[in-house]
Motif scaffolding. Structure first.
Motif, PDB file in Angstrom:
ATOM      1  N   THR A 132       0.833  -1.196   0.000  1.00 45.97           N
ATOM      2  CA  THR A 132       0.000   0.000   0.000  1.00 45.97           C
ATOM      3  C   THR A 132       0.871   1.249   0.000  1.00 45.97           C
ATOM      4  OG1 THR A 132      -1.836  -1.090   1.119  1.00 45.97           O
ATOM      5  CG2 THR A 132      -1.698   1.314   1.321  1.00 45.97           C
ATOM      6  N   ALA A 133       0.659   2.119  -0.989  1.00 47.87           N
ATOM      7  CA  ALA A 133       1.478   3.312  -1.138  1.00 47.87           C
ATOM      8  C   ALA A 133       0.952   4.126  -2.310  1.00 47.87           C
ATOM      9  CB  ALA A 133       2.939   2.937  -1.392  1.00 47.87           C
ATOM     10  N   VAL A 134       1.492   5.329  -2.444  1.00 48.77           N
ATOM     11  CA  VAL A 134       1.321   6.086  -3.672  1.00 48.77           C
ATOM     12  C   VAL A 134       2.479   5.692  -4.588  1.00 48.77           C
ATOM     13  CG1 VAL A 134       1.202   8.355  -4.744  1.00 48.77           C
ATOM     14  CG2 VAL A 134       0.180   7.984  -2.482  1.00 48.77           C
ATOM     15  N   TYR A 135       2.150   5.317  -5.808  1.00 46.85           N
ATOM     16  CA  TYR A 135       3.147   4.868  -6.778  1.00 46.85           C
ATOM     17  C   TYR A 135       3.409   5.980  -7.791  1.00 46.85           C
ATOM     18  CZ  TYR A 135       3.084   0.155  -4.942  1.00 46.85           C
ATOM     19  OH  TYR A 135       3.236  -0.934  -4.129  1.00 46.85           O
ATOM     20  N   TYR A 136       4.702   6.240  -8.002  1.00 42.43           N
ATOM     21  CA  TYR A 136       5.129   7.323  -8.874  1.00 42.43           C
ATOM     22  C   TYR A 136       5.953   6.792 -10.040  1.00 42.43           C
ATOM     23  CZ  TYR A 136       3.979  10.397  -4.943  1.00 42.43           C
ATOM     24  OH  TYR A 136       3.333  11.057  -3.924  1.00 42.43           O
ATOM     25  N   CYS A 137       5.733   7.376 -11.178  1.00 41.16           N
ATOM     26  CA  CYS A 137       6.517   7.104 -12.372  1.00 41.16           C
ATOM     27  C   CYS A 137       7.605   8.176 -12.483  1.00 41.16           C
ATOM     28  CB  CYS A 137       5.575   7.164 -13.570  1.00 41.16           C
ATOM     29  SG  CYS A 137       6.334   6.986 -15.175  1.00 41.16           S
ATOM     30  N   ASN A 138       8.782   7.766 -12.913  1.00 43.55           N
ATOM     31  CA  ASN A 138       9.903   8.692 -13.057  1.00 43.55           C
ATOM     32  C   ASN A 138      10.617   8.425 -14.380  1.00 43.55           C
ATOM     33  OD1 ASN A 138      13.137   8.731 -12.621  1.00 43.55           O
ATOM     34  ND2 ASN A 138      12.186  10.519 -11.655  1.00 43.55           N
ATOM     35  N   ALA A 139      11.034   9.501 -15.034  1.00 41.44           N
ATOM     36  CA  ALA A 139      11.826   9.389 -16.256  1.00 41.44           C
ATOM     37  C   ALA A 139      13.154  10.096 -16.039  1.00 41.44           C
ATOM     38  CB  ALA A 139      11.079  10.016 -17.426  1.00 41.44           C
ATOM     39  N   GLY A 140      14.244   9.391 -16.262  1.00 40.38           N
ATOM     40  CA  GLY A 140      15.571   9.964 -16.122  1.00 40.38           C
ATOM     41  C   GLY A 140      16.362   9.791 -17.399  1.00 40.38           C
ATOM     42  N   ALA A 141      16.935  10.865 -17.891  1.00 39.34           N
ATOM     43  CA  ALA A 141      17.681  10.790 -19.139  1.00 39.34           C
ATOM     44  C   ALA A 141      18.839   9.799 -19.019  1.00 39.34           C
ATOM     45  CB  ALA A 141      18.219  12.170 -19.511  1.00 39.34           C
ATOM     46  N   THR A 142      18.968   8.948 -20.037  1.00 40.04           N
ATOM     47  CA  THR A 142      20.071   7.995 -20.055  1.00 40.04           C
ATOM     48  C   THR A 142      21.408   8.744 -20.089  1.00 40.04           C
ATOM     49  OG1 THR A 142      18.683   6.417 -21.237  1.00 40.04           O
ATOM     50  CG2 THR A 142      21.068   6.040 -21.288  1.00 40.04           C
TER      51      THR A 142
END
Length: 117
Positions: free
Chosen positions: A90-100
């Protein structure tokens, strides 16, 4: 730039959910995509990542064997398939994008996942 998560909700222990994160405004294939989560009163925790080419995925020990990250380059979307869910997921789920290559880093707004009977 936008990262829009969806798919969260309430599920019983042992159940499954699939989260989606739709990306726009940047070159999707040039970014490593990650999922994090944050439970109440706890720090944000990294749980999974997938390389820009989609050929390498790694997981935190807490979710290994239960969660699967994938990406669809045609849809500019990253997914998190969550199986055998536990109350501690149980949690808030976050998406993240990081430049290669580079320092660009983006976050979605989060989606709530609650595992409870």
């Amino acid at each position: 730039v936008q990262l829009v998560e969806s798919g969260g909700g309430l599920v019983k222990p042992g159940g499954s959910l699939r989260l989606s994160c739709a990306a726009s405004g940047f070159t999707f294939s040039r970014y490593v995509m990650r999922w994090y989560r944050q439970a109440p009163g706890k720090e944000r925790e990294w749980i999974a990542r997938i390389a820009g080419g989609g050929d390498l995925a790694t997981y935190a020990d807490s979710v290994k064997g239960r969660f699967t990250i994938s990406r669809d380059k045609a849809k500019n979307t990253v997914y998190l398939q969550m199986d055998s869910l536990k109350p501690e997921d149980t949690a808030v789920y976050y998406c993240n994008a990081g430049a290669t290559y580079g320092t660009s880093n983006y976050w979605g707004q989060g989606t709530q996942v609650t595992v409870s009977s």
